[in-house]
Structures are given as structure tokens and as C-alpha cells.
Design a protein around this motif. Structure first.
Motif, PDB file in Angstrom:
ATOM      1  N   ARG A  94       9.794  46.270 -19.246  1.00  0.00           N
ATOM      2  CA  ARG A  94      11.163  45.928 -19.623  1.00  0.00           C
ATOM      3  C   ARG A  94      11.565  44.632 -18.915  1.00  0.00           C
ATOM      4  N   GLU A  95      11.193  44.514 -17.657  1.00  0.00           N
ATOM      5  CA  GLU A  95      11.504  43.306 -16.886  1.00  0.00           C
ATOM      6  C   GLU A  95      10.764  42.107 -17.486  1.00  0.00           C
ATOM      7  N   LEU A  96       9.467  42.284 -17.713  1.00  0.00           N
ATOM      8  CA  LEU A  96       8.640  41.174 -18.201  1.00  0.00           C
ATOM      9  C   LEU A  96       9.173  40.606 -19.516  1.00  0.00           C
ATOM     10  N   LEU A  97       9.513  41.505 -20.453  1.00  0.00           N
ATOM     11  CA  LEU A  97      10.004  41.054 -21.766  1.00  0.00           C
ATOM     12  C   LEU A  97      11.334  40.311 -21.646  1.00  0.00           C
ATOM     13  N   ASP A  98      12.068  40.554 -20.568  1.00  0.00           N
ATOM     14  CA  ASP A  98      13.336  39.850 -20.334  1.00  0.00           C
ATOM     15  C   ASP A  98      13.139  38.577 -19.507  1.00  0.00           C
ATOM     16  N   GLY A  99      11.888  38.226 -19.229  1.00  0.00           N
ATOM     17  CA  GLY A  99      11.652  36.983 -18.502  1.00  0.00           C
ATOM     18  C   GLY A  99      11.635  37.136 -16.994  1.00  0.00           C
ATOM     19  N   VAL A 100      11.452  38.370 -16.525  1.00  0.00           N
ATOM     20  CA  VAL A 100      11.374  38.602 -15.085  1.00  0.00           C
ATOM     21  C   VAL A 100       9.903  38.482 -14.686  1.00  0.00           C
ATOM     22  N   THR A 101       9.598  37.507 -13.839  1.00  0.00           N
ATOM     23  CA  THR A 101       8.200  37.228 -13.511  1.00  0.00           C
ATOM     24  C   THR A 101       7.824  37.730 -12.117  1.00  0.00           C
ATOM     25  N   GLY A 268      18.797  48.296 -16.729  1.00  0.00           N
ATOM     26  CA  GLY A 268      18.131  47.156 -17.360  1.00  0.00           C
ATOM     27  C   GLY A 268      17.492  46.242 -16.330  1.00  0.00           C
ATOM     28  N   SER A 269      16.930  45.143 -16.837  1.00  0.00           N
ATOM     29  CA  SER A 269      16.133  44.237 -16.009  1.00  0.00           C
ATOM     30  C   SER A 269      16.997  43.320 -15.152  1.00  0.00           C
ATOM     31  N   ALA A 270      16.330  42.468 -14.379  1.00  0.00           N
ATOM     32  CA  ALA A 270      17.031  41.486 -13.559  1.00  0.00           C
ATOM     33  C   ALA A 270      17.761  40.439 -14.405  1.00  0.00           C
ATOM     34  N   LEU A 271      17.385  40.303 -15.670  1.00  0.00           N
ATOM     35  CA  LEU A 271      18.162  39.420 -16.567  1.00  0.00           C
ATOM     36  C   LEU A 271      19.557  40.014 -16.765  1.00  0.00           C
ATOM     37  N   GLU A 272      19.607  41.336 -16.950  1.00  0.00           N
ATOM     38  CA  GLU A 272      20.905  42.019 -17.089  1.00  0.00           C
ATOM     39  C   GLU A 272      21.712  41.887 -15.796  1.00  0.00           C
ATOM     40  N   THR A 273      21.013  41.938 -14.661  1.00  0.00           N
ATOM     41  CA  THR A 273      21.690  41.797 -13.364  1.00  0.00           C
ATOM     42  C   THR A 273      22.323  40.416 -13.259  1.00  0.00           C
ATOM     43  N   TYR A 274      21.555  39.416 -13.652  1.00  0.00           N
ATOM     44  CA  TYR A 274      22.069  38.040 -13.603  1.00  0.00           C
ATOM     45  C   TYR A 274      23.297  37.906 -14.510  1.00  0.00           C
ATOM     46  N   LYS A 275      23.193  38.460 -15.722  1.00  0.00           N
ATOM     47  CA  LYS A 275      24.310  38.399 -16.675  1.00  0.00           C
ATOM     48  C   LYS A 275      25.563  39.059 -16.067  1.00  0.00           C
ATOM     49  N   GLU A 314      17.051  29.062 -27.160  1.00  0.00           N
ATOM     50  CA  GLU A 314      18.476  28.766 -27.072  1.00  0.00           C
ATOM     51  C   GLU A 314      18.744  27.597 -26.121  1.00  0.00           C
ATOM     52  N   PRO A 315      19.870  26.896 -26.358  1.00  0.00           N
ATOM     53  CA  PRO A 315      20.230  25.810 -25.445  1.00  0.00           C
ATOM     54  C   PRO A 315      20.720  26.350 -24.098  1.00  0.00           C
ATOM     55  N   LEU A 316      20.779  25.457 -23.130  1.00  0.00           N
ATOM     56  CA  LEU A 316      21.131  25.787 -21.754  1.00  0.00           C
ATOM     57  C   LEU A 316      22.412  26.629 -21.620  1.00  0.00           C
ATOM     58  N   GLU A 317      23.482  26.242 -22.357  1.00  0.00           N
ATOM     59  CA  GLU A 317      24.781  26.925 -22.212  1.00  0.00           C
ATOM     60  C   GLU A 317      24.657  28.419 -22.488  1.00  0.00           C
ATOM     61  N   LEU A 320      22.431  30.151 -19.687  1.00  0.00           N
ATOM     62  CA  LEU A 320      23.103  30.162 -18.376  1.00  0.00           C
ATOM     63  C   LEU A 320      24.027  31.364 -18.228  1.00  0.00           C
ATOM     64  N   GLU A 321      24.480  31.894 -19.350  1.00  0.00           N
ATOM     65  CA  GLU A 321      25.337  33.084 -19.280  1.00  0.00           C
ATOM     66  C   GLU A 321      24.508  34.364 -19.322  1.00  0.00           C
ATOM     67  N   GLY A 322      23.190  34.210 -19.380  1.00  0.00           N
ATOM     68  CA  GLY A 322      22.310  35.380 -19.405  1.00  0.00           C
ATOM     69  C   GLY A 322      22.236  36.019 -20.781  1.00  0.00           C
ATOM     70  N   LEU A 323      22.587  35.233 -21.817  1.00  0.00           N
ATOM     71  CA  LEU A 323      22.673  35.818 -23.157  1.00  0.00           C
ATOM     72  C   LEU A 323      21.397  35.652 -23.985  1.00  0.00           C
ATOM     73  N   ALA A 324      20.430  34.896 -23.471  1.00  0.00           N
ATOM     74  CA  ALA A 324      19.225  34.657 -24.268  1.00  0.00           C
ATOM     75  C   ALA A 324      18.050  35.488 -23.753  1.00  0.00           C
ATOM     76  N   VAL A 325      17.249  35.981 -24.715  1.00  0.00           N
ATOM     77  CA  VAL A 325      16.032  36.716 -24.363  1.00  0.00           C
ATOM     78  C   VAL A 325      14.857  35.770 -24.631  1.00  0.00           C
ATOM     79  N   PRO A 326      13.921  35.637 -23.685  1.00  0.00           N
ATOM     80  CA  PRO A 326      12.876  34.624 -23.858  1.00  0.00           C
ATOM     81  C   PRO A 326      11.899  34.907 -24.998  1.00  0.00           C
TER      82      PRO A 326
END
Ligand SMILES: [Zn+2]
Length: 370
Positions: A94-101, A268-275, A314-317, A320-326
Motif C-alpha cells: 500500500r505504501e509502495l503504490l503511493d510512492g513511499v520508498t 493509509g500510507s505516508a502519502l495520506e499522512t503528508y496530505k 500531475e503538475p507540482l501544485e 504538493l497538496e498530496g492529491l496525486a498518486v504516482p
């Protein structure tokens, strides 16, 4: 060795942002990404066997630990190494698919390492077996130390450290021996600290910490008190579990070094934490939070991030809000996620989410509390 060339519109690294950058990975061919992150997200604190936290609102972690009503018998679940390892594997994917390395896991050490070794593609891992003496089914300091030595000799590629549960659940003698052993071995040492009660002075006196010296301690939560940096204590911020348990979290993110999901199977993953951190602390803190959410975790565990990257359409904006999945994720210069699927198994985010739900249900069915 063949190289895959990647063109990136905007590349964000701890050194800054670069336009029209080029990266290369192992493999062949080429691809384009609107934005990329080097390194990817890091989860500096995860319990991959926590399937339930019991709900409720509490004033501190000790109140929660003694008053919570869990659906699952946690000790029995942890003693099932196979199911514990399946839970850990699902959490890592789950972490990996969200871009957590990079993920630092506490809980059942053998299960976490077993999960890691079985996965075809995975984030970098740090294993921190947990010392907890006030309840059945956990390790004391000596057993934990033995485990560190045996797990290290078994694998050798995964850093293994020690995690003392908290000042209230580990005896002063064990805390001191575990800390001194970790320092002598040069392995990471972490603990839950100041989760609703300011425990800095107690920690300083128990371990004889000196102001201005680097204690090397990784402290998780620290929502109460301040001044952790004076002792070189690295703070891992877990905003989601703090909000769930207490309805509030720390305010000053300048004290924070890295972010942790705490309960990746539930939250959820650390991407969700960042968001969540961006939502709580504000969009103006997004860039500084992103640094903590990516390089921050690597730095506190002294890990290299060479070859770890995440690529977005997705673009940076947006991201940066944690809304994009890699779309692509690379770990140690190899693609681990390709077109939003795990390399080697083809698993998607939706599939892994389903596996997580099924495993949680199985854990609760097999090991009901009480
Ligand atoms: Zn924790």
C-alpha cells in the motif's frame, strides 16, 4: 548495463527544484513525467500489525492504552507470525503504490522481515522490534537485543534497530540497557514520547542526556512539551493517529524531522499522512512538510536515497497538496511500480486495499478480544 532515460518537467529534491531534468534508472526505453520527487515519501513510524485502535477520545497515550476496547487480541495476532507477515506485506505494498520508498516498521520483527523478503517489489525497510514489558506477548530488552542480532545476521541488508514502547511501559533499567546497546551497536533507537504528557525531563534524567549533545534518539509523537532539538532528539510526527485519539496534534512543525503513518493498515500510507499534515498545518507549510515527508525519514535512520524516485503525471501544485498518486516508483534505481501496478505481481492500489480489508477481517475473526 542498459539505462532507462526519464525526462522530468519539474524535479523536486532536498536541494531544490529543477526544471526539465533528466534521470536514469536500470532498464531500457524512456519515459516522461510531469513531476518527480527524489527521494520518494518515507514512513518513519508504522505499526503494520495494528488493525484496530479501539476508537474513543483520550487525553494521553497511557489513558488510551489502559482504557481502550480493542476488537482484536493484539498479542495473539502478533504471535501468528504468518498472518502478521501478510499484514505487513499488504501495508508495505500500500505504501509502495503511493510512492513511499522507505518504511520504518515496529511490531513483530520476524514477521516484518519475512514479509519484506517475500515481496517482489518493495520500499526500503528499517525493522525496529518493540520492547514492551507491561503486557503479555511482547519482548523485554534482552530478547529484543537477541532478536536484533539474529535478524541482522539473517538478512544484513535491512537495518535493524530497537524500539522501546514508552517510558510508562518499559522499566528504567531496560530502557537504559536498550538505549546503550543501540548506541554501542550503532543501530537506530526509537520510542513513543510525550503523547499527551510532557516526558522530556524524565527521558533526559533516565538516560542522562546532555543538552547540546546528539542523543541519536528517534522520538515518535512529541505532541506535548518542547525543546527536543536541544538534545538532538529527532521528532517523528504522526498527525492522523493524534487527531484520531486526542482530537489535536503538535502545532510547531519546525520541531518535526519526519512523518509517520503510525497505523498504515487503518489510516493509509505516508502519502495520506503528508496530505493530512498539509490540511492541518496549512498549504504554506507544504514544501517544508514535503521535505520532512521524503528526505526526513531517510535522514533520521541514516539511509541513503540513491535511486529512489517517484514520478507523477500531475503538475507540482496538485501533488504538493498530496492529491496525486504516482504512475511510476523506483527503489534503488529499479522500477518497483510501473503504470500504477506493482512490478512482478501486477497488483493495483484497489486490489491491495481489498487485501488489507480482508486481512483485517481475518485477524479480527481469528483472534477476537476478550
Ligand atoms: Zn506508534
Amino acid at each position: 548495463m542498459a539505462l532507462m532515460e526519464i525526462e522530468v518537467g519539474t524535479l523536486l529534491t532536498p536541494e531544490g527544484a529543477f526544471e526539465n531534468a533528466r534521470l536514469s534508472l536500470k532498464g531500457a526505453g524512456s519515459l516522461y513525467a510531469e513531476t518527480a520527487l527524489v527521494p520518494g515519501f518515507s514512513d518513519a513510524h508504522a505499526h503494520p500489525q495494528v488493525v484496530d485502535y479501539g476508537g474513543g477520545r483520550w487525553s494521553n497515550a497511557y489513558e488510551w492504552m489502559s482504557g481502550r476496547r480493542l476488537k482484536v487480541d493484539e498479542a495473539a495476532l502478533r504471535s501468528d507470525v504468518e498472518l502478521s507477515s501478510k499484514l505487513a506485506a499488504a501495508a508495505m505494498l500500500r505504501e509502495l503504490l503511493d510512492g513511499v520508498t522507505m518504511v520504518a516498521v515496529v511490531g513483530r520483527g520476524e514477521a516484518n522481515l519475512r514479509a519484506y523478503r517475500r515481496l517482489p517489489a518493495k520500499p526500503r525497510l528499517v525493522v525496529l522490534p518493540t520492547i514492551l514489558e507491561s503486557a503479555w506477548g511482547w519482548l523485554n530488552a534482552w530478547n529484543a537485543l537477541n532478536l536484533v542480532v539474529s535478524l541482522t545476521s539473517l538478512d544484513g541488508t535491512v537495518p535493524v534497530g530497537l524500539f522501546a514502547h514508552s517510558l510508562g511501559h518499559v522499566s528504567p533499567e531496560s530502557l537504559k540497557s536498550a538505549y546503550e546497546a543501540a548506541r554501542a551497536l550503532g543501530v537506530p533507537f526509537g520510542l513513543h514520547l510525550s503523547e499527551g504528557v510532557d516526558e522530556l525531563a524524565k527521558l533526559v534524567s533516565l538516560l542522562g542526556l546532555k543538552e547540546g549533545e546528539d542523543s541519536g534518539i528517534i522520538a515518535v509523537h512529541c505532541i506535548s512539551g518542547s525543546g527536543y532539538k536541544r538534545y538532538g532528539i529527532k521528532v517523528v510526527h504522526c498527525p492522523q493517529s493524534n487527531m484520531a485519539l486526542y482530537g489535536w496534534t503538535l502545532r510547531d512543525v519546525s520541531e518535526v524531522d519526519a512523518l509517520g503513518s503510525d497505523w498504515p493498515l487503518i489510516l493509509g500510507s505516508a502519502l495520506e499522512t503528508y496530505k493530512a499534515a498539509v490540511e492541518i498545518h496549512g498549504r504554506d507549510k507544504a514544501l517544508s512538510l514535503l521535505k520532512k515527508a521524503t528526505a526526513g525519514g531517510y535522514s533520521i535512520y541514516n539511509l541513503d536515497w540513491e535511486g529512489d524516485a517517484v514520478f507523477f503525471d500531475e503538475p507540482l501544485e496538485i501533488f504538493l497538496e498530496g492529491l496525486a498518486v504516482p504512475r511510476f516508483v523506483a527503489v534503488t534505481s529499479e522500477l518497483a511500480v510501473k503504470e500504477r501496478m506493482v512490478v512482478g505481481s501486477g497488483e493495483t492500489r484497489r486490489y491491495v486495499e481489498r487485501v488489507v480489508r480482508e486481512l483485517i477481517k481475518r485477524a479480527v475473526d481469528l483472534y477476537p478480544a476478550g
